[in-house]
Design a protein around this motif. Sequence first.
Motif, mmCIF file in Angstrom:
data_model
loop_
_atom_site.group_PDB
_atom_site.id
_atom_site.type_symbol
_atom_site.label_atom_id
_atom_site.label_comp_id
_atom_site.label_asym_id
_atom_site.label_seq_id
_atom_site.Cartn_x
_atom_site.Cartn_y
_atom_site.Cartn_z
ATOM 1 N N ALA A 421 0.828 -1.208 0.000
ATOM 2 C CA ALA A 421 0.000 0.000 0.000
ATOM 3 C C ALA A 421 0.861 1.257 0.000
ATOM 4 C CB ALA A 421 -0.933 -0.012 1.198
ATOM 5 N N GLU A 422 1.929 1.257 0.792
ATOM 6 C CA GLU A 422 2.830 2.406 0.828
ATOM 7 C C GLU A 422 3.460 2.653 -0.538
ATOM 8 O OE1 GLU A 422 4.508 2.407 5.408
ATOM 9 O OE2 GLU A 422 5.276 0.897 4.013
ATOM 10 N N GLU A 423 3.855 1.575 -1.205
ATOM 11 C CA GLU A 423 4.482 1.716 -2.521
ATOM 12 C C GLU A 423 3.467 2.205 -3.548
ATOM 13 O OE1 GLU A 423 6.125 -2.177 -2.997
ATOM 14 O OE2 GLU A 423 8.038 -1.619 -2.066
ATOM 15 N N MET A 424 2.215 1.767 -3.431
ATOM 16 C CA MET A 424 1.168 2.277 -4.318
ATOM 17 C C MET A 424 0.928 3.755 -4.089
ATOM 18 S SD MET A 424 -1.865 -0.559 -4.549
ATOM 19 C CE MET A 424 -1.529 -2.271 -5.017
ATOM 20 N N LEU A 425 0.818 4.152 -2.828
ATOM 21 C CA LEU A 425 0.598 5.560 -2.507
ATOM 22 C C LEU A 425 1.706 6.433 -3.084
ATOM 23 C CD1 LEU A 425 -0.552 5.102 1.198
ATOM 24 C CD2 LEU A 425 -1.928 6.194 -0.596
ATOM 25 N N GLU A 426 2.929 5.992 -2.926
ATOM 26 C CA GLU A 426 4.068 6.752 -3.449
ATOM 27 C C GLU A 426 4.008 6.836 -4.967
ATOM 28 O OE1 GLU A 426 8.930 6.931 -2.887
ATOM 29 O OE2 GLU A 426 7.808 5.168 -2.225
ATOM 30 N N ALA A 427 3.625 5.724 -5.616
ATOM 31 C CA ALA A 427 3.583 5.690 -7.074
ATOM 32 C C ALA A 427 2.562 6.664 -7.644
ATOM 33 C CB ALA A 427 3.272 4.270 -7.556
ATOM 34 N N VAL A 428 1.449 6.858 -6.948
ATOM 35 C CA VAL A 428 0.392 7.730 -7.485
ATOM 36 C C VAL A 428 0.457 9.143 -6.917
ATOM 37 C CG1 VAL A 428 -1.129 5.788 -7.958
ATOM 38 C CG2 VAL A 428 -1.306 6.956 -5.754
ATOM 39 N N GLY A 429 1.550 9.471 -6.188
ATOM 40 C CA GLY A 429 1.784 10.850 -5.809
ATOM 41 C C GLY A 429 1.456 11.243 -4.386
ATOM 42 N N TYR A 430 1.254 10.254 -3.502
ATOM 43 C CA TYR A 430 1.005 10.562 -2.088
ATOM 44 C C TYR A 430 2.186 10.050 -1.269
ATOM 45 C CZ TYR A 430 -3.739 11.317 -3.753
ATOM 46 O OH TYR A 430 -4.828 11.785 -4.444
ATOM 47 N N ASP A 431 2.713 10.892 -0.389
ATOM 48 C CA ASP A 431 3.936 10.564 0.344
ATOM 49 C C ASP A 431 3.605 9.842 1.650
ATOM 50 O OD1 ASP A 431 6.413 10.374 1.464
ATOM 51 O OD2 ASP A 431 6.658 12.535 1.832
ATOM 52 N N PRO A 432 3.890 8.515 1.721
ATOM 53 C CA PRO A 432 3.604 7.767 2.946
ATOM 54 C C PRO A 432 4.798 7.703 3.892
ATOM 55 C CG PRO A 432 4.205 6.235 1.240
ATOM 56 C CD PRO A 432 4.357 7.616 0.644
ATOM 57 N N GLY A 433 5.860 8.449 3.586
ATOM 58 C CA GLY A 433 7.084 8.310 4.357
ATOM 59 C C GLY A 433 7.864 7.098 3.880
ATOM 60 N N GLU A 434 8.696 6.550 4.751
ATOM 61 C CA GLU A 434 9.497 5.377 4.380
ATOM 62 C C GLU A 434 8.596 4.169 4.155
ATOM 63 O OE1 GLU A 434 13.146 2.588 6.130
ATOM 64 O OE2 GLU A 434 12.344 4.280 7.306
ATOM 65 N N ALA A 435 8.792 3.506 3.013
ATOM 66 C CA ALA A 435 8.027 2.300 2.721
ATOM 67 C C ALA A 435 8.657 1.131 3.475
ATOM 68 C CB ALA A 435 8.007 2.030 1.217
ATOM 69 N N ASP A 436 8.138 0.860 4.677
ATOM 70 C CA ASP A 436 8.743 -0.153 5.546
ATOM 71 C C ASP A 436 7.744 -1.177 6.063
ATOM 72 O OD1 ASP A 436 7.270 1.490 7.169
ATOM 73 O OD2 ASP A 436 8.957 2.163 8.409
ATOM 74 N N GLY A 437 6.499 -1.127 5.573
ATOM 75 C CA GLY A 437 5.503 -2.090 6.026
ATOM 76 C C GLY A 437 4.833 -1.711 7.331
ATOM 77 N N VAL A 438 5.091 -0.501 7.829
ATOM 78 C CA VAL A 438 4.491 -0.030 9.088
ATOM 79 C C VAL A 438 3.512 1.106 8.774
ATOM 80 C CG1 VAL A 438 4.901 0.975 11.352
ATOM 81 C CG2 VAL A 438 6.543 -0.662 10.383
ATOM 82 N N TYR A 439 2.273 0.927 9.142
ATOM 83 C CA TYR A 439 1.238 1.937 8.902
ATOM 84 C C TYR A 439 1.355 2.990 10.005
ATOM 85 C CZ TYR A 439 -3.289 3.440 6.943
ATOM 86 O OH TYR A 439 -4.303 4.131 6.312
ATOM 87 N N ASP A 440 2.208 3.987 9.770
ATOM 88 C CA ASP A 440 2.467 4.998 10.787
ATOM 89 C C ASP A 440 1.674 6.275 10.476
ATOM 90 O OD1 ASP A 440 3.824 6.090 8.646
ATOM 91 O OD2 ASP A 440 5.820 5.615 9.430
ATOM 92 N N GLU A 441 1.991 7.339 11.196
ATOM 93 C CA GLU A 441 1.242 8.583 11.035
ATOM 94 C C GLU A 441 1.378 9.144 9.625
ATOM 95 O OE1 GLU A 441 0.881 13.017 13.120
ATOM 96 O OE2 GLU A 441 2.202 11.473 13.979
ATOM 97 N N ARG A 442 2.581 9.033 9.017
ATOM 98 C CA ARG A 442 2.784 9.535 7.656
ATOM 99 C C ARG A 442 1.926 8.762 6.654
ATOM 100 N NH1 ARG A 442 7.781 11.930 6.550
ATOM 101 N NH2 ARG A 442 7.083 12.019 4.373
ATOM 102 N N THR A 443 1.823 7.474 6.867
ATOM 103 C CA THR A 443 0.992 6.658 5.983
ATOM 104 C C THR A 443 -0.468 7.067 6.114
ATOM 105 O OG1 THR A 443 2.528 4.808 6.340
ATOM 106 C CG2 THR A 443 0.425 4.304 5.290
#
Length: 497
Positions: A421-443
């Motif tokens: 999900a983080e990698e998808m968000l980043e790909a479509v222009g939303y910054d989830p922070g570090e893509a590390d598999g942790v759903y944190d505040e940035r995500t």
Amino acid sequence: MDENEKDLNRQDPPEEQKTPAGRRYIRIKPFVLLMMAFGLILATAGVTFFALTVGDDKVVEVVSPQTDRSQFKKLFDAYDAVKKDYYEDITDEELVNGAINGLIDSLGDPYSDYLDEVEAEHLNESITSSFEGIGAEIQERNGHIMIVSPIKNSPAEKAHLQPDDIILEVDGKSIQGMSSSEAVLLIRGEKGSSVTLKIQRAGMEEPVDVTVVRDVIPIETVYAEMLDDQVAHIQISSFSENTYKELLAGIEEMEKAGMKGMVVDVRQNPGGLLNSAIDISNLFVEDGKPLFQIEDKGKKPEVYYAKAGRKIKVPVVLLIDGGSASASEILTGAMMESAGIPTVGEHSFGKGTVQTPRQFKDGSNLKLTTSKWLTPEGNWIHEKGIEPDYPVAQPPYVKLPYIDPETEMTEGTTSMTVLAAEEMLEAVGYDPGEADGVYDERTKEAVEHLQQDEGLEVDGILAGDTTYSLMDKLREKIKTDDPQMKKAAELVHEQIK
């Protein structure tokens, strides 16, 4: 098409004719039933069980057990023991089908297969009309069921299933060791019903469950659209009965719109009917030049040539990838080696064998590998594929797995699905922070921005409509930001100039 592997249609025997120059070519009558792609196809396949036959009639010698029982003594002894001592009743039909399956399995050839009456009926449906299922071509390889390619606009494509994905389970049932035809019976089903596949994908540490809602899969195989500067994009998703007619209609539509060049796209095309591949190849290859070769056991390769007829005169570039199999590779070989047409993308699947179908009176079918097919220059591409003239890889986000909308992700969730999900968000222009598999505040903030843009409830939870919106955005990005298509269009423009 079906969740079977699909290859090329083989038929008895072709009619030989003479070109005005005296060269021999073949005209093969339409063969409604049995591709394989391909080839896997065929479909799930896959690629997908059409087969290709070119050559003489086959003679089958039948040895009667009554006259030569000693040769089969062990087999008959085993049969007698099962009938007499097995603790449950078992029918003669079950034993015979099992014996045939064992015989074919012993070949270790994923393209030879035995289809009982039910499996053969499913195949007929997939070739001659629409069918209900997930729309993916599969094949058995090394004891695993693998996806050759999803069908365009199918539930499988929308679920982001990819070539080379391994299906480990269907609705919690392991399918390891099954034939592709056995797996198809589990995967197919009525429109609106769902099936959960456990998928292992290269580069992923853990398998993921993908739930796919089955739908009607129409046999529509050609999609034509006009790109910039009057360059047509014509995608061929498989080689079925009406593909040639569909292609001619698409070309006519593009010509009326002022087409100056053409990109032919057989990516994710697992194959289909040989007749269709020959007709389409003839559009691009000059009369009298070779299309492909067939090599039967113990014989020299026989070359088959293009014939006179309609030819495409505008500049053309071909697109291929790892889902291009069987009939797609015959077309690719003909266009590259006999027409000098530039090819862009990734190396093709690599299916270079020929299957002969044998129909039994009870409706079952035996599909046996009997020959090799070679490119015009005599190259055997089996298990190697065809390397394009211009290798262009797709970006990593194309391979991201499907996210089940039923899975709810909130702040604090940790999983491989969160990473996707983080990698998808980043790909479509939303910054989830570090893509590390942790759903944190940035995500969570990235998800909230997505929800705002899509007019959804802003709660920072990734599930349901939010997940669908995310995957739809990714699908649109894959379509619009396609580096392979951009390179192909660039090459066409260079030829037009």
